[in-house]
Enzyme design. Structure first.
Site: not given
Ligand SMILES: NC(=O)c1ccc[n+]([C@@H]2O[C@H](COP(=O)([O-])OP(=O)(O)OC[C@H]3O[C@@H](n4cnc5c(N)ncnc54)[C@H](OP(=O)(O)O)[C@@H]3O)[C@@H](O)[C@H]2O)c1
Length: 305
Positions: A15-16, A40, A64-65, A102, A105, A128, A153
């Site tokens: 997403q980000v 990773l 890993y989300t 990133y 919360d 997580y 979120w």
């Molecule tokens: N989503 C939320 O609500 C939320 C809330 C608070 C903070 N955050 C933080 O914000 C940041 C961005 O989150 P996001 O929502 O954009 O995450 P996301 O959409 O889940 O994207 C994460 C990316 O990381 C990749 N990834 C995961 N495991 C991997 C691995 N072993 N090797 C290579 N790539 C891998 C995923 O690939 P796959 O799709 O193939 O797994 C995906 O492309 C993260 O640091 C997250 O912790 C997110």
């Protein structure tokens, strides 16, 4: 041309990550990696990725989300969320590069009555959150030019998120029971990427001063707060064109009525004052940011038809 050095975006398909690519699209050179090119969870692959890219900026949007799945896959969550960021920080230090990372919360236990500040003691309730906290700590231990943005979120026009799930469920059901006693700040991937870009610009034009002035951990969310139920209602109030007027009834339920493998904090609202004080940046109120995402989805839909 932006005047920024070569950028490595890790997790470009998330997403980000997608919005970071958009926000930094005028950079002279962007190298993108995701699961299709690097795992990773494998330390050697993380190191090799950075060494071959030799970037001046690393934007780590990968994580890993899967909050609930992490409860049964703690090693996988720790590898991606704690080990990999530590290696990125080591490699950034070696290159003299900026690392932007990133976090979440969910490092907090939700017990505070007001917004959490950066110096509040984290106490994650789930795997997580623990793995993300370990990632923050790994980066902080190494130090150097790093920015950690804790957000919450996250959703946007792309990826797995609450907004897109609600829109899908609205087409399948007439009534949705949604948790109404967890509070947080819905935050868009668009705003996160935009604020990241503005801060990185400030760092590279020198307007933020030396790394001693700005390196560190900041909360970065859209302003205001709501519950998941409030968020769902706000989505349906704006999604007429996407749902052809067929919004489901949204019924509030308690967390105890929706059992999940991972526990979640009851209050994970983050204070953004440190971000504002240090960088003069405030993200929009969450409702305004939601308007922008709905507009983008509506425009995409009409483009497709
Ligand atoms: N989503 C939320 O609500 C939320 C809330 C608070 C903070 N955050 C933080 O914000 C940041 C961005 O989150 P996001 O929502 O954009 O995450 P996301 O959409 O889940 O994207 C994460 C990316 O990381 C990749 N990834 C995961 N495991 C991997 C691995 N072993 N090797 C290579 N790539 C891998 C995923 O690939 P796959 O799709 O193939 O797994 C995906 O492309 C993260 O640091 C997250 O912790 C997110």
């Amino acid at each position: 041309m932006s005047g920024l050095p070569r950028i490595l975006i890790v997790g470009y398909a998330g997403q980000v990550g997608v919005e970071l690519q958009r926000s930094f699209s005028d950079a002279a050179e962007i190298i993108c990696h995701d699961r299709d090119t690097v795992d990773l969870a494998v330390a050697d692959q993380v190191r090799a990725m950075v060494r071959s890219a030799a970037p001046g900026i690393i934007l780590n949007a990968a994580a890993y989300t899967a909050v609930d799945r992490a409860e049964s896959e703690p090693e996988a969550a720790m590898a991606v969320n704690a080990m990999a960021p530590g290696i990125l920080a080591e490699e950034a230090m070696r290159l003299g590069a900026l690392l932007v990372h990133y976090s979440t919360d969910y490092v907090f236990d939700g017990s505070k009555s007001g917004p959490w500040i950066e110096t509040d003691k984290p106490k994650p309730l789930n795997v997580y959150g623990s793995s993300k906290l370990a990632g923050e700590e790994a980066i902080q231990r190494i130090g150097g030019s790093y920015l950690i943005f804790r957000t919450s979120w996250v959703y946007g026009p792309h990826g797995n998120n609450f907004l897109l799930t609600m829109l899908r469920l609205a087409r399948e059901r007439e009534r949705l029971d949604i948790v109404d006693d967890q509070l947080g700040a819905p935050t868009t991937s668009i705003e996160l990427a935009g604020a990241t870009r503005a801060i990185v610009n400030g760092v590279f034009t020198g307007s933020c001063g030396s790394a001693n002035n700005w390196a560190g951990l900041y909360h970065m969310t859209n302003s205001g707060a709501t519950s998941w139920c409030g968020f769902a209602r706000a989505i349906f109030a704006r999604a007429d064109a996407l749902l052809h007027g067929k919004a489901p009834a949204v019924m509030p339920i308690a967390t105890t009525g929706y059992v999940t493998p991972a526990m979640r904090p009851m209050n994970s609202v983050l204070s953004n004052e440190k971000l504002y004080t240090r960088f003069g940046i405030r993200l929009a109120p969450w409702e305004t940011a939601l308007d922008a995402v709905i507009q983008r989805l509506t425009a995409q839909r009409f483009d497709e038809t």
